[in-house]
Scaffold this motif. Sequence first.
Motif: not given
Length: 266
Positions: A63-83
């Motif tokens: 796998y390709t390592f993902v920087e923390t900032e990019e990982e947060i950008t990917r997951v946070v909007p999705v989690i907020k929308a799910i909840k």
Amino acid sequence: MKIGKHDISGNACIMGVLNVTPDSFSDGGHYTEIEQALAQVAKMVEEGAKIIDVGGESTRPGYTFVETEEEITRVVPVIKAIKERFDVLVSIDTYKTETARAALEAGADILNDVWAGLYDGQMLALAAEKNVPIILMHNQDEESYQNITLEVCDFLNKRAQAALEAGVAKENIWIDPGFGFAKNVEQNIDLLKGLDKVCQLGYPVLFGISRKRVVDYLLGGDTAALERDMGTAALSAWAISKGCQIVRVHNVDLNRDIVKVISQLI
């Protein structure tokens, strides 16, 4: 097991996989847009998933390592929308504490750490601070074992003890034997045969083998990832019969009835 108002005790429950990554091994790129992700969550919830596991970095081999900032950008909007849209538990699949904290602030309920708190040394303290469940998975750098079942159990016991010492409540500690992580096919099969030993450690066990290479091997060695769901479901039944309480799968519908029936017979 009760998390907030959600009670997932009793029969085994299903955790549905939601990879918001471009490169996951079986569904990379399918759910990188929020509406695509929400449509998949709606489907999994309707089919019976009690937990949605959101991941922003692939952990497949190579796998390709993902920087923390990019990982947060990917997951946070999705989690907020799910909840905002669904009454469902959400776990964040990350080994980076900064990502985990951002995910909890966005509404995530559970930490799912493939390095069991070892990556940056802060994850266990975060779980204790926020009083949330944490899934501690077995992982290591090399596929080298004398007795894989005993060594996995020893690792998980030590990481659970470290969590307790960090202030994590015992009822918030879950464990995962880590199928497919630093394990070849033969080692995965040996661990499957010893799964009851993992389940005797005294913590809820998450079973995550969905669509992995060992499933392909057991099916004959010539299947694409998306063709491994029936084999995955067979292994879900095996795992529950040995005492696992959560199965992490891509295809919730195919596992639902198997999980429901088998979990009533143990």
